[in-house]
Design a protein around this motif. Structure first.
Motif: not given
Length: 914
Positions: A25-30, A32-43
């Protein structure tokens, strides 16, 4: 309360499943958070990349236009003033072609400073502007002269003229027809025309900016995004809202301009991003500005890409939903997998526990092994238990063998950390080492007894009274037998003749005849000579071909080993022992032979000293007999020498009598100028005794230049052989011991004594002759005084001069030193005609080059009205002549000297008598 006890399988399920779930669960949360940040950076990265690529496209278009104008400016620098009109026609055609081939250009024109194209124009201002422009589809020529009244200091033209830099103007709406509906957004690109780094004009073009609108319209990385271009001063070059093009951004949206501090950040030429509520789209937008750097013009534009902030939120929500679904599915799968893993681990552990319990009870059953084929940690644990069982079995078996005395049995430890195995191996090795040490001690003791017996044998042989050859044979044969050699020889140093030193074979055992014939060896020659020279043992296990062979009635065989031992004492090699064997010489045998060699060398040294002493005694007796015979012969020779010396003394006495009583001073010197002989006349002439003078440099009695340069005169003659003064008489100045200088006549001759060069000088005092000369000069001075008397006695003077002409030697010179009159007395003496002598320069007959140099000073004094006296030596008609001369300057009525009278007296006889 009774504590609940779980088996290992249940505990593994509880612990692993709960821990794995938490970590998952901790890894999944990390993630998801990393993916969201990465999505912003990619955009942001996609938008920045798009903006940078399109900004580079705009830059390349502007650079291309700037390059075209650069080329036009370079071509514009090739004109010459005298052919400008013809050249400009070609240049204008080039401008027109550029305008025709580039539809985005509105006009192309050039300006030239009038002073560079019109030789009659001298002002630093004023220019001719010509080029072409579009009016609809028609290309027209324009021609104008500008700034004839002076430069416009506020104009862009004057800025380019002053700074010599490239220029791109801020875009503006402009119409060549004057109608607003025809106006287009354009920018001016100008490049200075330089000739020898001087500004002579500029080339420029007005470029339509409509092309950039098509670039911005094509930029839409996301739905709702758009792009626009701004110039340095914030002028909108391209924008989705067409009515804003050509306007300044600060005029149409001042809040947006101020919020982003846009104009200042564009001027910095860096990428920047900020968020602002877009009034055009009525939503919050992200703005990314990418710089358009135009380096040659040193300006920065910018291309901006705007996109709605909701793009990032929408993409983030999608990723979050997907992540939750995948996470739930993963938990179910993970629970099933953990259950399988727990069962696969717990079963082997139970079996392993059973075997370990049996081992702890001392029960080692090699057949009771775990059969697990997995390659994981459980498989490794099972393998370790199996290895432990087998290892303990081998250890027990090894201990049994060692206990029974079998030390050769092999054993492999379970690992490097196997303490029991290491202790057993160490025990076995210690037992083996003790056994080997005992065997080695016995062998060394046997070798020591063998060497001691050998030394005793040699010492017994040396104590026997035998000559050197017989003793050497006894020692050699005993050594050959003792070391089990096949043959050998002893070589002894023979240095009785220091010019022929060699090592002589004095004894040999079993050598063939050919080997015995080579009984003399020079130092460094062959193996024997090398051994003696290096003072080291030579041990060969491969004997050179044809070096030696062993013959017997059964045939011939090659030995396997050869050794040469130097017989040395106090680092002096007195001989060499050579041994040949079919067996290899062991190290203890080599050491025995080396020490035995020292003992034999000591005895050889003593024997040779005794033999040499006996020989020296015999030689001493023989020399005593020869000495007595030589003494008798010497006595007879001494009587003959004494008679010869008495005859020589008589001859020397006669020579010395002549040398001591001759009138002239006689001096001899060597090639270095050192006085060797000094007769009594020389003592009288110079004041130095022979004791004082001999051994001194001849410069002791010389004066002036001759004294300073005399050594160089001798060196030059010894080097070149050129005779300048040898064999001639000449006058020089001598120096008396008292310091008084006086004239002497010197005649110098060369002589040889063996290979040495000697110089003999005869010197004669000229003081008396000089006095006589002075008397003559005094009379001539009186004649001069008569010449200086009053006008009343001129006739009397003329008669006197005529009388002098008749009785003396008379010459007249003009002030150019040339003879203008000469009397018969002088002509007869010289053996010449008057016509031949007229015009001859004074001093032409002088033989001494040094004297000729003094004539310049003589004429300088005569020109000043001074009377001069000199003695001159000339060579005329094959004769050496000496004259005492007086030169008298004669003045005219105005007092100017116009000629010189020379009255001379022939003193040749006086000189020769002296």
């Amino acid at each position: 309360m009774k504590k609940i006890r779980f088996n290992i399988n249940t505990r593994m399920l509880v612990y692993l499943l709960s821990g794995a779930t938490l970590i998952y669960l901790i890894s999944l949360g990390a993630v998801i958070i990393q993916t969201v940040n990465s999505t912003k950076k990619d955009t942001y990265r996609i938008v920045e990349k798009t903006a940078a690529e399109k900004a580079n496209l705009v830059k390349s278009v502007i650079d291309s236009d700037l390059k075209a104008i650069d080329v036009l400016a370079d071509a514009g620098s090739t004109f010459k003033m005298e052919t400008f009109e013809a050249w400009e026609k070609i240049y204008l055609a080039q401008q027109k072609a550029i305008l025709e081939n580039n539809p985005q250009y509105i006009s192309v024109a050039t300006s030239f400073e009038l002073k560079y194209i019109d030789s009659s124009y001298n002002n630093d201002y004023g220019r001719l502007m010509r080029g072409y422009y579009r009016e609809g589809d028609v290309i027209k020529l324009f021609d104008a002269k500008r700034n004839l009244d002076g430069d416009d200091y506020a104009s862009n033209y004057y800025s380019i003229k002053s700074n010599k830099n490239h220029f791109i103007s801020n875009p503006e709406l402009f119409s060549y027809t004057g109608n607003e509906q025809d106006a287009v957004l354009n920018t001016n690109i100008s490049v200075p025309i330089l000739k020898n780094n001087e500004f002579v004009g500029l080339a420029g073009a007005d470029v339509n900016m409509d092309y950039f609108q098509s670039i911005t319209d094509s930029i839409q990385p996301y739905n709702g995004s758009y792009a626009f271009i701004l110039s340095t001063d914030g002028t909108i070059v391209a924008h989705p809202k067409k009515e804003w093009v050509g306007e300044k951004l600060s005029d149409v949206d001042s809040i947006f301009t101020a919020d982003g501090n846009i104009n200042k950040r564009i001027d910095l030429g860096k990428t920047f991003t900020f968020t602002h509520h877009d009034t055009l789209m009525q939503a919050e937008y992200q703005y990314t500005f990418s710089p358009i750097k135009i380096k040659k013009a040193n300006i920065n534009w910018a291309l901006a890409v705007a996109f709605p902030s909701t793009i990032i939120e929408d993409r983030t929500a999608t990723f979050l939903q997907t992540g939750i679904f995948i996470g739930s599915l993963g938990l179910v799968v993970m629970g099933f997998i953990i259950s399988l893993i727990a069962r696969s681990i717990s079963r082997p552990i139970i079996k392993t526990t059973k075997i370990l319990k049996e081992l702890s009870d001392g029960k080692i059953d090699k057949s009771n092994l775990l059969k697990i084929n997995t390659r994981d940690e459980v498989g490794e644990m099972a393998n370790s238990v199996n290895q432990l069982t087998e290892g303990l079995y081998r250890t027990a078996e090894f201990a049994s063998y060692v206990g029974n005395g079998d030390l050769s049995v092999d054993f492999h430890k379970l690992s490097d950390e196997d303490m029991l195995g290491s202790a057993l191996l160490e025990m076995r090795d210690n037992l083996k080492q003790a056994k080997e040490d005992e065997a080695r001690r016995k062998k060394e003791e046997k070798i020591r007894r063998w060497a001691a017996d050998g030394y005793s044998m040699i010492n017994d042989l040396l104590r026997q009274s035998k000559d050197l050859q017989e003793l050497s044979y006894s020692i050699l044969s005993s050594i050959i037998k003792y070391v089990d050699a096949a043959m050998g020889a002893i070589y002894v140093l023979n240095d009785s003749d220091k010019n022929d030193v060699y090592y002589e074979m004095i004894t040999a055992v079993a050598y063939e005849r050919e080997k015995l014939m080579r009984d003399k060896v020079k130092p460094e020659e062959g193996l024997v000579g090398r051994c003696a020279h290096e003072k080291l043992t030579i041990h060969l296990r491969e004997i050179p071909e044809n070096y030696v062979s062993v013959n017997s009635g059964l045939g011939e065989s090659k030995p396997r080993s050869l050794i040469l031992i130097p017989l040395k004492i106090n680092e002096q090699v007195l001989g060499v022992i050579e041994l040949v064997s079919f067996n290899k010489f062991e190290q203890y045998q080599v050491e025995f032979l080396e020490k035995a060699g020292e003992t034999v060398a000591s005895d050889i040294s003593t024997t040779k000293i005794n033999q040499r002493t006996e020989v020296l005694l015999q030689q001493s007796q023989q020399q005593a007999d020869e000495l007595a015979q030589q003494e008798e012969e010497m006595r007879q020779n001494m009587e003959e020498i004494q008679a010869t010396q008495e005859s020589l003394k008589e001859s020397q006495a006669k020579t010395q009598m002549i040398f001591d009583n001759i009138v002239d001073a006689i001096i001899t010197i060597d090639s270095n100028g050192i006085i060797e002989l000094w007769n009594p006349a020389a003592e009288k002439l110079f004041g130095y005794s022979s004791k004082e003078a001999i051994g001194q440099n001849i410069k002791l009695i010389m004066y002036g230049e001759n004294a300073r340069e005399h050594d160089n005169y001798i060196k030059r003659y010894m080097k070149t052989g050129q005779r300048h003064v040898l064999g001639k008489s000449r006058e020089v100045m001598g120096m008396h011991k008292s310091g008084k200088k006086f004239p002497v006549e010197l005649r110098l001759e060369e002589g040889k004594l063996g290979n040495e060069t000697k110089f003999v000088g005869a010197l004669r005092d000229l003081t008396e002759m000089k006095k006589a000369q002075e008397d003559v000069e005094q009379k001539m001075e009186q004649l001069k005084e008569l010449n200086e008397k009053s006008e009343a006695s001129k006739e009397e003077m003329r008669l006197l001069v005529d009388g002098v002409k008749d009785v003396s030697l008379y010459v007249e010179y003009d002030m150019n030193r040339k003879i203008i009159d000469i009397n018969n007395n002088f002509l007869n003496l010289l053996g010449a005609k008057k016509s031949d002598m007229l015009g001859v320069k004074q001093g032409a007959f002088e033989t001494d080059p040094e004297k000729k140099k003094e004539f310049d000073k003589l004429w300088k004094d005569l020109s000043a009205g001074k009377t001069r006296k000199i003695v001159q030596h000339i060579l005329a008609n094959g004769k050496n002549l000496y004259f005492s001369e007086v030169y008298i300057p004669v003045r005219d009525q105005k007092g100017s000297i116009y000629k010189v009278i020379n009255l001379a007296i022939d003193i040749t006889d006086t000189i020769k008598k002296k």
